[in-house]
Design a protein around this motif. Structure first.
Motif, PDB file in Angstrom:
ATOM      1  N   ASP A  21      50.585 -27.129  42.224  1.00  0.00           N
ATOM      2  CA  ASP A  21      51.258 -26.019  41.541  1.00  0.00           C
ATOM      3  C   ASP A  21      52.003 -26.467  40.284  1.00  0.00           C
ATOM      4  O   ASP A  21      52.129 -25.690  39.325  1.00  0.00           O
ATOM      5  CB  ASP A  21      52.238 -25.325  42.489  1.00  0.00           C
ATOM      6  CG  ASP A  21      51.535 -24.550  43.595  1.00  0.00           C
ATOM      7  OD1 ASP A  21      50.324 -24.281  43.438  1.00  0.00           O
ATOM      8  OD2 ASP A  21      52.190 -24.238  44.608  1.00  0.00           O
ATOM      9  N   ALA A  22      52.493 -27.698  40.291  1.00  0.00           N
ATOM     10  CA  ALA A  22      53.276 -28.176  39.151  1.00  0.00           C
ATOM     11  C   ALA A  22      52.415 -28.834  38.073  1.00  0.00           C
ATOM     12  O   ALA A  22      52.915 -29.126  36.980  1.00  0.00           O
ATOM     13  CB  ALA A  22      54.343 -29.161  39.625  1.00  0.00           C
ATOM     14  N   ALA A  23      51.139 -29.062  38.351  1.00  0.00           N
ATOM     15  CA  ALA A  23      50.284 -29.798  37.411  1.00  0.00           C
ATOM     16  C   ALA A  23      50.125 -29.101  36.059  1.00  0.00           C
ATOM     17  O   ALA A  23      50.217 -29.762  35.013  1.00  0.00           O
ATOM     18  CB  ALA A  23      48.924 -30.063  38.048  1.00  0.00           C
ATOM     19  N   PRO A  24      49.887 -27.777  36.012  1.00  0.00           N
ATOM     20  CA  PRO A  24      49.765 -27.144  34.693  1.00  0.00           C
ATOM     21  C   PRO A  24      51.015 -27.329  33.837  1.00  0.00           C
ATOM     22  O   PRO A  24      50.926 -27.584  32.624  1.00  0.00           O
ATOM     23  CB  PRO A  24      49.531 -25.670  35.035  1.00  0.00           C
ATOM     24  CG  PRO A  24      48.927 -25.692  36.406  1.00  0.00           C
ATOM     25  CD  PRO A  24      49.612 -26.822  37.107  1.00  0.00           C
ATOM     26  N   GLY A  25      52.182 -27.220  34.457  1.00  0.00           N
ATOM     27  CA  GLY A  25      53.428 -27.424  33.724  1.00  0.00           C
ATOM     28  C   GLY A  25      53.576 -28.849  33.229  1.00  0.00           C
ATOM     29  O   GLY A  25      54.095 -29.076  32.125  1.00  0.00           O
ATOM     30  N   ARG A  26      53.145 -29.802  34.026  1.00  0.00           N
ATOM     31  CA  ARG A  26      53.217 -31.198  33.594  1.00  0.00           C
ATOM     32  C   ARG A  26      52.311 -31.445  32.392  1.00  0.00           C
ATOM     33  O   ARG A  26      52.677 -32.167  31.456  1.00  0.00           O
ATOM     34  CB  ARG A  26      52.836 -32.126  34.741  1.00  0.00           C
ATOM     35  CG  ARG A  26      53.793 -32.120  35.919  1.00  0.00           C
ATOM     36  CD  ARG A  26      53.455 -33.231  36.903  1.00  0.00           C
ATOM     37  NE  ARG A  26      54.082 -33.008  38.194  1.00  0.00           N
ATOM     38  CZ  ARG A  26      53.425 -32.641  39.298  1.00  0.00           C
ATOM     39  NH1 ARG A  26      52.109 -32.469  39.257  1.00  0.00           N
ATOM     40  NH2 ARG A  26      54.066 -32.446  40.427  1.00  0.00           N
TER      41      ARG A  26
END
Length: 287
Positions: free
Chosen positions: A272-277
Protein backbone atom coordinates in the motif's frame (compact mmCIF):
# COMPACT_ATOMS: atom_id res chain seq x y z
CA UNK A 1 2.88 22.06 -10.79
CA UNK A 2 5.93 20.04 -11.95
CA UNK A 3 5.19 17.60 -14.74
CA UNK A 4 6.86 14.21 -15.01
CA UNK A 5 6.71 12.17 -18.22
CA UNK A 6 6.22 8.46 -17.59
CA UNK A 7 7.54 6.72 -20.69
CA UNK A 8 5.51 3.73 -21.81
CA UNK A 9 4.78 1.80 -25.00
CA UNK A 10 1.97 1.88 -27.55
CA UNK A 11 0.39 -1.31 -26.17
CA UNK A 12 0.13 0.30 -22.70
CA UNK A 13 -0.60 4.00 -23.35
CA UNK A 14 -1.94 4.44 -19.81
CA UNK A 15 0.76 2.26 -18.17
CA UNK A 16 0.45 -1.27 -16.85
CA UNK A 17 -1.94 -1.85 -13.94
CA UNK A 18 1.04 -2.27 -11.62
CA UNK A 19 2.20 1.28 -12.43
CA UNK A 20 -1.07 3.20 -12.54
CA UNK A 21 -1.11 3.81 -8.74
CA UNK A 22 1.94 6.03 -9.26
CA UNK A 23 -0.11 8.77 -10.96
CA UNK A 24 -2.45 9.56 -8.00
CA UNK A 25 0.50 9.17 -5.61
CA UNK A 26 2.37 11.85 -7.56
CA UNK A 27 -0.70 14.08 -7.58
CA UNK A 28 -0.89 13.85 -3.78
CA UNK A 29 2.50 15.56 -3.53
CA UNK A 30 1.79 18.14 -6.22
CA UNK A 31 3.33 16.46 -9.27
CA UNK A 32 1.52 15.67 -12.51
CA UNK A 33 2.45 12.27 -13.91
CA UNK A 34 1.80 11.97 -17.65
CA UNK A 35 2.08 8.60 -19.46
CA UNK A 36 3.63 9.08 -22.91
CA UNK A 37 4.59 6.56 -25.57
CA UNK A 38 8.37 6.61 -25.82
CA UNK A 39 8.59 6.50 -29.64
CA UNK A 40 5.76 8.94 -30.35
CA UNK A 41 7.44 11.63 -32.49
CA UNK A 42 4.87 14.23 -31.42
CA UNK A 43 6.03 14.26 -27.78
CA UNK A 44 8.12 17.23 -26.65
CA UNK A 45 10.15 15.61 -23.90
CA UNK A 46 11.93 18.87 -23.11
CA UNK A 47 8.63 20.36 -21.95
CA UNK A 48 8.57 18.05 -18.92
CA UNK A 49 10.54 18.54 -15.74
CA UNK A 50 11.74 14.93 -15.62
CA UNK A 51 11.33 11.79 -17.70
CA UNK A 52 11.03 8.42 -15.96
CA UNK A 53 11.24 5.21 -17.99
CA UNK A 54 8.39 2.94 -17.06
CA UNK A 55 6.53 0.40 -19.21
CA UNK A 56 8.55 0.65 -22.44
CA UNK A 57 8.12 -3.09 -22.81
CA UNK A 58 8.41 -3.26 -26.59
CA UNK A 59 12.04 -2.11 -26.61
CA UNK A 60 13.69 -5.55 -27.19
CA UNK A 61 12.39 -5.52 -30.77
CA UNK A 62 13.54 -1.92 -31.24
CA UNK A 63 16.66 -1.83 -29.12
CA UNK A 64 18.72 0.56 -31.27
CA UNK A 65 15.83 3.01 -31.58
CA UNK A 66 15.13 2.81 -27.85
CA UNK A 67 18.72 3.55 -26.87
CA UNK A 68 18.89 6.42 -29.37
CA UNK A 69 15.68 7.79 -27.86
CA UNK A 70 17.18 7.62 -24.37
CA UNK A 71 20.26 9.54 -25.51
CA UNK A 72 18.11 12.17 -27.22
CA UNK A 73 15.88 12.65 -24.19
CA UNK A 74 18.85 12.83 -21.83
CA UNK A 75 20.32 15.60 -23.97
CA UNK A 76 17.34 17.88 -23.29
CA UNK A 77 15.85 16.72 -19.99
CA UNK A 78 16.75 14.73 -16.88
CA UNK A 79 16.15 11.03 -17.57
CA UNK A 80 15.80 8.32 -14.95
CA UNK A 81 17.26 5.90 -15.01
CA UNK A 82 20.15 7.55 -16.91
CA UNK A 83 20.77 6.68 -20.56
CA UNK A 84 24.20 5.03 -19.96
CA UNK A 85 22.62 2.76 -17.37
CA UNK A 86 19.85 1.78 -19.79
CA UNK A 87 22.44 0.95 -22.46
CA UNK A 88 24.35 -1.21 -19.96
CA UNK A 89 21.30 -2.96 -18.51
CA UNK A 90 19.42 -3.81 -21.72
CA UNK A 91 22.12 -6.33 -22.64
CA UNK A 92 22.17 -9.15 -20.09
CA UNK A 93 25.93 -9.35 -20.36
CA UNK A 94 25.86 -6.78 -17.57
CA UNK A 95 25.67 -9.92 -15.41
CA UNK A 96 29.27 -10.65 -16.39
CA UNK A 97 30.30 -7.25 -15.07
CA UNK A 98 28.55 -7.84 -11.78
CA UNK A 99 30.02 -11.32 -11.44
CA UNK A 100 33.49 -9.85 -11.89
CA UNK A 101 32.67 -7.50 -9.00
CA UNK A 102 31.86 -10.42 -6.73
CA UNK A 103 28.10 -10.73 -7.17
CA UNK A 104 27.04 -14.42 -7.33
CA UNK A 105 25.00 -14.99 -10.48
CA UNK A 106 23.30 -18.03 -11.94
CA UNK A 107 26.05 -19.81 -13.97
CA UNK A 108 25.86 -18.65 -17.58
CA UNK A 109 27.38 -19.52 -20.94
CA UNK A 110 27.36 -16.73 -23.51
CA UNK A 111 27.06 -17.11 -27.27
CA UNK A 112 27.62 -14.11 -29.56
CA UNK A 113 25.46 -13.78 -32.64
CA UNK A 114 26.64 -16.17 -35.35
CA UNK A 115 28.47 -18.44 -32.90
CA UNK A 116 28.47 -22.21 -33.24
CA UNK A 117 27.42 -24.35 -30.32
CA UNK A 118 27.19 -27.89 -28.99
CA UNK A 119 24.36 -27.65 -26.50
CA UNK A 120 24.37 -31.36 -25.79
CA UNK A 121 28.07 -31.33 -24.88
CA UNK A 122 27.59 -28.18 -22.77
CA UNK A 123 24.87 -29.77 -20.66
CA UNK A 124 26.90 -32.96 -20.21
CA UNK A 125 30.06 -31.07 -19.27
CA UNK A 126 28.28 -28.84 -16.75
CA UNK A 127 26.10 -31.71 -15.49
CA UNK A 128 22.96 -29.66 -16.05
CA UNK A 129 19.94 -31.96 -16.45
CA UNK A 130 17.93 -29.01 -17.74
CA UNK A 131 18.82 -25.57 -19.01
CA UNK A 132 17.17 -22.30 -19.98
CA UNK A 133 18.07 -20.78 -23.35
CA UNK A 134 17.29 -17.10 -23.92
CA UNK A 135 18.47 -13.96 -25.75
CA UNK A 136 20.82 -11.49 -24.09
CA UNK A 137 18.35 -8.75 -25.05
CA UNK A 138 14.85 -9.81 -24.04
CA UNK A 139 11.98 -9.25 -21.65
CA UNK A 140 8.97 -11.19 -20.34
CA UNK A 141 10.54 -14.56 -21.27
CA UNK A 142 10.28 -13.86 -25.02
CA UNK A 143 12.22 -16.35 -27.19
CA UNK A 144 13.04 -18.34 -24.06
CA UNK A 145 13.01 -22.14 -23.92
CA UNK A 146 13.69 -24.74 -21.27
CA UNK A 147 15.69 -27.67 -22.60
CA UNK A 148 15.85 -31.13 -21.06
CA UNK A 149 16.69 -34.67 -22.19
CA UNK A 150 13.43 -35.07 -24.08
CA UNK A 151 13.62 -31.67 -25.78
CA UNK A 152 17.35 -31.45 -26.43
CA UNK A 153 17.13 -31.85 -30.22
CA UNK A 154 14.44 -29.18 -30.37
CA UNK A 155 16.52 -26.93 -28.08
CA UNK A 156 19.61 -27.32 -30.24
CA UNK A 157 17.61 -26.35 -33.32
CA UNK A 158 16.11 -23.37 -31.50
CA UNK A 159 19.52 -22.12 -30.34
CA UNK A 160 21.00 -22.53 -33.82
CA UNK A 161 18.14 -20.55 -35.37
CA UNK A 162 18.29 -17.80 -32.78
CA UNK A 163 22.04 -17.38 -33.12
CA UNK A 164 21.59 -16.38 -36.74
CA UNK A 165 19.77 -13.29 -35.50
CA UNK A 166 20.96 -12.44 -31.98
CA UNK A 167 23.34 -13.21 -29.12
CA UNK A 168 22.10 -15.88 -26.72
CA UNK A 169 22.78 -17.22 -23.24
CA UNK A 170 22.33 -20.62 -21.57
CA UNK A 171 21.81 -21.14 -17.84
CA UNK A 172 20.99 -24.19 -15.73
CA UNK A 173 17.38 -24.55 -14.74
CA UNK A 174 17.28 -23.80 -11.01
CA UNK A 175 14.71 -26.11 -9.44
CA UNK A 176 13.87 -23.58 -6.75
CA UNK A 177 12.02 -21.55 -9.39
CA UNK A 178 9.25 -24.15 -9.34
CA UNK A 179 9.09 -24.45 -5.55
CA UNK A 180 9.93 -21.14 -3.86
CA UNK A 181 9.96 -18.97 -7.00
CA UNK A 182 11.96 -15.83 -7.79
CA UNK A 183 12.33 -13.19 -5.10
CA UNK A 184 12.06 -9.59 -6.33
CA UNK A 185 13.40 -6.85 -4.08
CA UNK A 186 12.19 -3.35 -5.02
CA UNK A 187 14.16 -0.15 -4.38
CA UNK A 188 13.51 3.57 -4.84
CA UNK A 189 16.50 5.93 -4.79
CA UNK A 190 18.58 3.05 -3.46
CA UNK A 191 16.31 2.41 -0.48
CA UNK A 192 14.50 -0.88 -0.03
CA UNK A 193 10.74 -0.53 -0.42
CA UNK A 194 9.04 -3.93 -0.57
CA UNK A 195 9.34 -7.44 -1.95
CA UNK A 196 7.31 -9.99 -3.88
CA UNK A 197 7.81 -13.59 -4.82
CA UNK A 198 6.97 -14.74 -8.36
CA UNK A 199 6.02 -18.39 -8.81
CA UNK A 200 5.38 -20.14 -12.13
CA UNK A 201 2.28 -22.14 -12.95
CA UNK A 202 2.50 -25.89 -12.45
CA UNK A 203 4.55 -27.44 -15.23
CA UNK A 204 6.01 -24.12 -16.39
CA UNK A 205 9.25 -22.31 -15.61
CA UNK A 206 8.20 -18.75 -16.52
CA UNK A 207 7.14 -16.61 -13.58
CA UNK A 208 5.44 -13.84 -15.55
CA UNK A 209 1.70 -13.53 -14.95
CA UNK A 210 1.03 -13.54 -18.70
CA UNK A 211 2.41 -17.10 -18.66
CA UNK A 212 0.24 -18.16 -15.73
CA UNK A 213 2.63 -17.23 -12.93
CA UNK A 214 1.42 -15.77 -9.65
CA UNK A 215 2.72 -13.06 -7.34
CA UNK A 216 2.86 -13.02 -3.53
CA UNK A 217 3.80 -10.21 -1.20
CA UNK A 218 6.61 -11.34 1.12
CA UNK A 219 8.88 -10.07 3.88
CA UNK A 220 12.50 -10.83 2.89
CA UNK A 221 14.98 -12.29 5.34
CA UNK A 222 18.09 -10.44 6.45
CA UNK A 223 20.13 -12.76 4.23
CA UNK A 224 18.00 -11.91 1.20
CA UNK A 225 18.18 -8.19 1.94
CA UNK A 226 21.96 -8.40 2.27
CA UNK A 227 22.16 -10.17 -1.10
CA UNK A 228 20.10 -7.43 -2.72
CA UNK A 229 22.20 -4.69 -1.17
CA UNK A 230 25.36 -6.38 -2.42
CA UNK A 231 24.03 -6.07 -5.96
CA UNK A 232 23.20 -2.37 -5.59
CA UNK A 233 26.56 -1.68 -3.99
CA UNK A 234 28.30 -3.30 -6.96
CA UNK A 235 26.48 -0.99 -9.38
CA UNK A 236 27.76 2.04 -7.43
CA UNK A 237 25.59 4.44 -9.46
CA UNK A 238 22.39 6.19 -8.48
CA UNK A 239 19.08 4.69 -9.54
CA UNK A 240 15.58 6.10 -9.25
CA UNK A 241 14.15 2.59 -9.34
CA UNK A 242 15.71 -0.87 -9.25
CA UNK A 243 14.52 -4.43 -8.96
CA UNK A 244 16.81 -7.23 -7.86
CA UNK A 245 15.63 -10.73 -8.80
CA UNK A 246 17.21 -13.50 -6.71
CA UNK A 247 17.14 -17.28 -6.78
CA UNK A 248 18.30 -19.61 -3.99
CA UNK A 249 20.51 -22.34 -5.45
CA UNK A 250 21.41 -25.81 -4.18
CA UNK A 251 24.63 -24.46 -2.64
CA UNK A 252 22.54 -22.28 -0.33
CA UNK A 253 23.53 -19.02 -1.97
CA UNK A 254 21.21 -16.24 -3.09
CA UNK A 255 22.20 -15.76 -6.73
CA UNK A 256 21.32 -12.85 -8.96
CA UNK A 257 19.05 -13.79 -11.81
CA UNK A 258 18.40 -10.25 -13.05
CA UNK A 259 19.06 -6.66 -12.01
CA UNK A 260 16.25 -4.65 -13.60
CA UNK A 261 17.02 -0.93 -13.91
CA UNK A 262 15.54 -0.27 -17.36
CA UNK A 263 11.75 -0.70 -17.25
CA UNK A 264 10.91 -3.16 -14.46
CA UNK A 265 7.47 -3.74 -13.09
CA UNK A 266 7.75 -2.39 -9.54
CA UNK A 267 4.69 -4.27 -8.26
CA UNK A 268 3.16 -1.15 -6.76
CA UNK A 269 -0.17 -2.86 -6.06
CA UNK A 270 1.46 -5.31 -3.66
CA UNK A 271 2.36 -2.82 -0.95
CA UNK A 272 0.00 0.00 0.00
CA UNK A 273 2.86 2.40 0.71
CA UNK A 274 4.88 1.59 -2.44
CA UNK A 275 3.23 4.14 -4.78
CA UNK A 276 3.90 6.89 -2.25
CA UNK A 277 7.51 5.82 -1.88
CA UNK A 278 8.00 5.88 -5.64
CA UNK A 279 6.35 9.29 -5.91
CA UNK A 280 8.51 10.65 -3.09
CA UNK A 281 11.64 9.32 -4.81
CA UNK A 282 10.65 11.17 -8.00
CA UNK A 283 10.02 14.29 -5.93
CA UNK A 284 13.55 14.03 -4.51
CA UNK A 285 14.98 13.85 -8.03
CA UNK A 286 13.06 16.98 -8.99
CA UNK A 287 14.86 18.74 -6.16
Amino acid sequence: MPRVALATCLALPDLDEEDTPLIPALAQIGIEGVPLVWNDPAVDWASYDLVAVRTTWDYPNKIAAFLDWADQVAAVRTLWNPAPMLRWNTDKQYLRNLEALGVPIVPTHWFPRGARHDLRALLLREEWPEAVVKPVVSAAARRTRMVGPETLAEGEKFLTEQLTQRAMMVQPYVAAVSTVGELSLLYFNGRFSHAVRKIPAAGDFRVQTEHGGRVESVVPTTVELAAGQRVLDAVSEDTLYARVDLLPTADGEQRLLELEVTEPSMFLRWDDAAPGRFAAAIGERLG
